[in-house]
Write a protein that holds these residues in place. Structure first.
Motif, PDB file in Angstrom:
ATOM      1  N   LYS A 185     -11.009  28.331  58.308  1.00 11.82           N
ATOM      2  CA  LYS A 185      -9.721  27.637  58.170  1.00 11.82           C
ATOM      3  C   LYS A 185      -9.446  26.636  59.306  1.00 11.82           C
ATOM      4  CE  LYS A 185      -4.828  28.643  57.916  1.00 11.82           C
ATOM      5  NZ  LYS A 185      -3.799  29.680  57.876  1.00 11.82           N
ATOM      6  N   ASP A 186      -9.439  27.128  60.537  1.00  9.57           N
ATOM      7  CA  ASP A 186      -9.088  26.253  61.661  1.00  9.57           C
ATOM      8  C   ASP A 186     -10.111  25.137  61.821  1.00  9.57           C
ATOM      9  OD1 ASP A 186      -6.938  27.780  62.060  1.00  9.57           O
ATOM     10  OD2 ASP A 186      -7.852  29.029  63.625  1.00  9.57           O
ATOM     11  N   GLN A 187     -11.373  25.532  61.623  1.00  5.89           N
ATOM     12  CA  GLN A 187     -12.448  24.564  61.779  1.00  5.89           C
ATOM     13  C   GLN A 187     -12.287  23.392  60.801  1.00  5.89           C
ATOM     14  OE1 GLN A 187     -15.941  26.935  61.756  1.00  5.89           O
ATOM     15  NE2 GLN A 187     -17.258  25.200  62.252  1.00  5.89           N
ATOM     16  N   GLN A 188     -11.945  23.714  59.558  1.00  9.81           N
ATOM     17  CA  GLN A 188     -11.862  22.663  58.545  1.00  9.81           C
ATOM     18  C   GLN A 188     -10.622  21.798  58.698  1.00  9.81           C
ATOM     19  OE1 GLN A 188     -14.424  21.837  57.095  1.00  9.81           O
ATOM     20  NE2 GLN A 188     -15.510  23.697  57.715  1.00  9.81           N
ATOM     21  N   ARG A 189      -9.546  22.418  59.142  1.00  8.41           N
ATOM     22  CA  ARG A 189      -8.339  21.607  59.407  1.00  8.41           C
ATOM     23  C   ARG A 189      -8.653  20.601  60.522  1.00  8.41           C
ATOM     24  NH1 ARG A 189      -3.339  23.369  57.562  1.00  8.41           N
ATOM     25  NH2 ARG A 189      -2.303  22.596  59.427  1.00  8.41           N
ATOM     26  N   ALA A 190      -9.371  21.081  61.531  1.00 11.19           N
ATOM     27  CA  ALA A 190      -9.744  20.201  62.645  1.00 11.19           C
ATOM     28  C   ALA A 190     -10.698  19.114  62.152  1.00 11.19           C
ATOM     29  CB  ALA A 190     -10.392  21.016  63.757  1.00 11.19           C
ATOM     30  N   ALA A 191     -11.616  19.485  61.257  1.00  9.73           N
ATOM     31  CA  ALA A 191     -12.589  18.509  60.748  1.00  9.73           C
ATOM     32  C   ALA A 191     -11.878  17.406  59.969  1.00  9.73           C
ATOM     33  CB  ALA A 191     -13.619  19.215  59.866  1.00  9.73           C
ATOM     34  N   LEU A 192     -10.832  17.783  59.251  1.00  8.47           N
ATOM     35  CA  LEU A 192     -10.072  16.785  58.481  1.00  8.47           C
ATOM     36  C   LEU A 192      -9.365  15.817  59.444  1.00  8.47           C
ATOM     37  CD1 LEU A 192      -9.159  15.824  55.698  1.00  8.47           C
ATOM     38  CD2 LEU A 192      -7.296  17.494  55.780  1.00  8.47           C
ATOM     39  N   ALA A 240      -7.420  19.156  42.838  1.00 12.90           N
ATOM     40  CA  ALA A 240      -6.620  18.052  43.383  1.00 12.90           C
ATOM     41  C   ALA A 240      -7.256  17.517  44.665  1.00 12.90           C
ATOM     42  CB  ALA A 240      -5.190  18.527  43.648  1.00 12.90           C
ATOM     43  N   VAL A 241      -7.778  18.405  45.506  1.00 19.90           N
ATOM     44  CA  VAL A 241      -8.425  17.964  46.752  1.00 19.90           C
ATOM     45  C   VAL A 241      -9.655  17.115  46.409  1.00 19.90           C
ATOM     46  CG1 VAL A 241      -9.696  18.729  48.807  1.00 19.90           C
ATOM     47  CG2 VAL A 241      -7.584  19.896  48.159  1.00 19.90           C
ATOM     48  N   MET A 242     -10.444  17.583  45.449  1.00 13.47           N
ATOM     49  CA  MET A 242     -11.640  16.828  45.049  1.00 13.47           C
ATOM     50  C   MET A 242     -11.253  15.443  44.539  1.00 13.47           C
ATOM     51  SD  MET A 242     -14.430  18.558  45.529  1.00 13.47           S
ATOM     52  CE  MET A 242     -15.740  18.208  44.390  1.00 13.47           C
ATOM     53  N   ASP A 243     -10.236  15.402  43.648  1.00 14.09           N
ATOM     54  CA  ASP A 243      -9.812  14.115  43.065  1.00 14.09           C
ATOM     55  C   ASP A 243      -9.310  13.161  44.148  1.00 14.09           C
ATOM     56  OD1 ASP A 243     -10.466  15.116  40.652  1.00 14.09           O
ATOM     57  OD2 ASP A 243      -8.413  15.514  39.965  1.00 14.09           O
ATOM     58  N   THR A 244      -8.529  13.707  45.083  1.00 13.55           N
ATOM     59  CA  THR A 244      -7.964  12.850  46.129  1.00 13.55           C
ATOM     60  C   THR A 244      -9.075  12.290  47.010  1.00 13.55           C
ATOM     61  OG1 THR A 244      -6.050  14.314  46.108  1.00 13.55           O
ATOM     62  CG2 THR A 244      -6.153  12.729  47.896  1.00 13.55           C
ATOM     63  N   MET A 245     -10.057  13.112  47.333  1.00  9.68           N
ATOM     64  CA  MET A 245     -11.164  12.616  48.171  1.00  9.68           C
ATOM     65  C   MET A 245     -11.904  11.484  47.457  1.00  9.68           C
ATOM     66  SD  MET A 245     -12.797  15.760  50.341  1.00  9.68           S
ATOM     67  CE  MET A 245     -13.588  16.600  49.010  1.00  9.68           C
ATOM     68  N   LEU A 273      -2.709   1.913  54.801  1.00 12.39           N
ATOM     69  CA  LEU A 273      -2.736   2.997  55.797  1.00 12.39           C
ATOM     70  C   LEU A 273      -1.704   4.069  55.463  1.00 12.39           C
ATOM     71  CD1 LEU A 273      -3.295   1.018  59.118  1.00 12.39           C
ATOM     72  CD2 LEU A 273      -4.824   2.711  58.090  1.00 12.39           C
ATOM     73  N   LYS A 274      -0.544   3.596  54.994  1.00  9.47           N
ATOM     74  CA  LYS A 274       0.488   4.569  54.596  1.00  9.47           C
ATOM     75  C   LYS A 274      -0.004   5.413  53.431  1.00  9.47           C
ATOM     76  CE  LYS A 274       4.770   2.198  55.855  1.00  9.47           C
ATOM     77  NZ  LYS A 274       5.696   1.202  55.291  1.00  9.47           N
ATOM     78  N   ASP A 275      -0.603   4.697  52.470  1.00  9.20           N
ATOM     79  CA  ASP A 275      -1.127   5.373  51.285  1.00  9.20           C
ATOM     80  C   ASP A 275      -2.178   6.434  51.688  1.00  9.20           C
ATOM     81  OD1 ASP A 275      -1.410   5.952  48.701  1.00  9.20           O
ATOM     82  OD2 ASP A 275      -2.501   4.133  48.098  1.00  9.20           O
ATOM     83  N   LEU A 276      -3.034   5.967  52.608  1.00 10.95           N
ATOM     84  CA  LEU A 276      -4.084   6.860  53.085  1.00 10.95           C
ATOM     85  C   LEU A 276      -3.475   8.103  53.757  1.00 10.95           C
ATOM     86  CD1 LEU A 276      -7.247   6.944  53.544  1.00 10.95           C
ATOM     87  CD2 LEU A 276      -6.675   6.350  55.885  1.00 10.95           C
ATOM     88  N   SER A 282      -1.538  15.105  51.460  1.00  7.29           N
ATOM     89  CA  SER A 282      -1.585  15.947  50.249  1.00  7.29           C
ATOM     90  C   SER A 282      -2.810  16.872  50.299  1.00  7.29           C
ATOM     91  CB  SER A 282      -1.540  15.093  48.976  1.00  7.29           C
ATOM     92  OG  SER A 282      -2.837  14.795  48.537  1.00  7.29           O
ATOM     93  N   ILE A 283      -3.926  16.366  50.839  1.00 12.14           N
ATOM     94  CA  ILE A 283      -5.102  17.242  50.971  1.00 12.14           C
ATOM     95  C   ILE A 283      -4.761  18.412  51.897  1.00 12.14           C
ATOM     96  CG2 ILE A 283      -7.445  17.412  51.928  1.00 12.14           C
ATOM     97  CD1 ILE A 283      -8.043  14.665  50.926  1.00 12.14           C
ATOM     98  N   ARG A 284      -4.102  18.083  52.996  1.00 11.71           N
ATOM     99  CA  ARG A 284      -3.760  19.122  53.971  1.00 11.71           C
ATOM    100  C   ARG A 284      -2.820  20.155  53.323  1.00 11.71           C
ATOM    101  NH1 ARG A 284      -2.555  15.697  58.204  1.00 11.71           N
ATOM    102  NH2 ARG A 284      -4.746  15.556  58.725  1.00 11.71           N
ATOM    103  N   PHE A 285      -1.902  19.639  52.519  1.00 13.81           N
ATOM    104  CA  PHE A 285      -0.946  20.525  51.856  1.00 13.81           C
ATOM    105  C   PHE A 285      -1.671  21.473  50.884  1.00 13.81           C
ATOM    106  CE2 PHE A 285       1.739  21.233  48.068  1.00 13.81           C
ATOM    107  CZ  PHE A 285       2.790  21.936  48.656  1.00 13.81           C
ATOM    108  N   HIS A 286      -2.557  20.908  50.052  1.00 12.65           N
ATOM    109  CA  HIS A 286      -3.290  21.744  49.087  1.00 12.65           C
ATOM    110  C   HIS A 286      -4.193  22.751  49.808  1.00 12.65           C
ATOM    111  CE1 HIS A 286      -1.787  19.684  45.681  1.00 12.65           C
ATOM    112  NE2 HIS A 286      -2.418  18.544  45.901  1.00 12.65           N
TER     113      HIS A 286
END
Ligand code: HEM
Length: 305
Positions: A185-192, A240-245, A273-276, A282-286
């Motif tokens: 969990k922590d590792q992937q949040r940091a990676a994002l 949703a994460v896959m689609d957003t990526m 940039l805002k859109d990004l 949203s990825i972080r939220f999901h």
């Protein structure tokens, strides 16, 4: 009364017996006891000669233990005539079914075993010269129907136990995967965050759009596509994460170059940039939700194990 309740099965067992005279019943009881050893020997001889069945058996085991168990089974199958005795017999069949399920003996082999025993029983009856035809016929029917009922009970216990084991295995598999994910969990949040920083930096120094770091190729993207997606399989958030990526890489990033070629789009870099940022949010939220569900699963750990 449920089909596989002990009461229902007991009444079926008694009904089979009731179709035959006391003499025929007595004869089958004695005959089975008399031939239990040879039936057991025949059974294991056939099973050891069968490539599928022999995988589950060793000669030593058969000599030391299984042969005795089978003899007892054959000799005991016809003996009880009271309800209490039949209830015990039903419980025994269930236990055998569960034992077979525990060690994973395929049902078709168990059924083949029953066919082999019945076949031998009929063969022995056929060669019992002292018998009149009526008794021979009655004994054949009684033995066959009783073995079939025992196999039905055994088979039901087998499938219930097998289903339960499969569910437990599946739950455990899921649990094991999610355990690992919890560590990630922590590792992937940091990676994002890393990928996002890298992208912002690349933007700031004017990296060409084609060279911007793609989220799907980032540490986070690789982890999610190859590991996370399997663990969170089937969930809307994972999709949703896959689609957003995909949208970030295939739609958004290529647009970053266009404002330099077209002044009418001068403000679009800020919008992009805002859109990004919204998409990453949203990825972080999901992702948060997926890990949250994982925590709930973990809380159920005691129930699963
Ligand atoms: C009519 C078919 C069968 C009957 C009536 C039967 C009967 C039994 C009985 C009475 C036991 C002892 C259960 C206990 O521990 O209380 C047993 C266990 C066992 N059976 Fe069967 N069996 C049948 C088919 C098979 C087949 C086809 C195989 C192998 C291919 C097999 C392999 C075993 C093994 C390995 C055990 C020992 C399990 C353990 O204690 O670890 N059985 N069976």
């Amino acid at each position: 009364m449920p089909r596989f309740s002990s009461e229902h099965l007991c009444s079926e067992w008694l009904a089979i017996n009731a179709r035959f005279t006391a003499d025929a019943q007595r004869f089958v009881i004695d005959f089975a006891c008399q031939h239990a050893a040879s039936l057991s020997e025949h059974f294991y001889r056939e099973m050891l000669a069968d490539p599928g069945a022999s995988q589950f058996l060793s000669n030593d085991e058969v000599q030391n233990r299984l042969g005795q168990s089978m003899q007892r089974w054959v000799a005991g199958l016809f003996a009880p005539t009271t309800e209490e005795g039949i209830f015990r017999l039903i419980a025994e069949q269930r236990k055998i079914g569960e034992v077979h399920a525990r060690i994973g003996i395929p049902v078709h082999l168990v059924l083949r075993g029953a066919r082999c025993l019945k076949d031998r029983f009929v063969h022995l009856l056929h060669h019992a010269s002292e018998l009149d035809e009526n008794t021979r016929f009655a004994a054949t029917r009684l033995a066959s129907d009783t073995v079939d009922l025992a196999m039905e009970i055994m088979g039901h216990a087998y499938s219930v136990s097998h289903d339960r084991n499969s569910r437990a295995e599946e739950a455990y598999r899921l649990f094991a995967i999610t355990q690992n994910i919890a560590n990630e969990k922590d590792q992937q949040r940091a990676a994002l965050f890393d990928w996002e920083n890298q992208l912002m930096f690349s933007q700031a120094i004017g990296t060409l759009p084609g060279e911007l770091p793609r989220i799907q190729a980032s540490d986070f993207g690789l982890w999610f596509r190859h590991k996370g997606i399997h663990a969170f399989e089937g969930s809307d958030e994972a999709r949703a994460v896959m689609d957003t990526m995909e949208e970030i890489d295939n739609v958004l990033l290529p647009l970053f170059g266009t404002d330099e070629q077209n002044t009418a789009l001068a403000t679009s870099r800020v919008d992009l940039l805002k859109d990004l940022r919204d998409k990453v949010k949203s990825i972080r939220f999901h992702l948060g939700n997926l890990f949250e569900q994982n925590n709930e699963l973990e809380a159920g750990r005691d129930v699963l194990t």
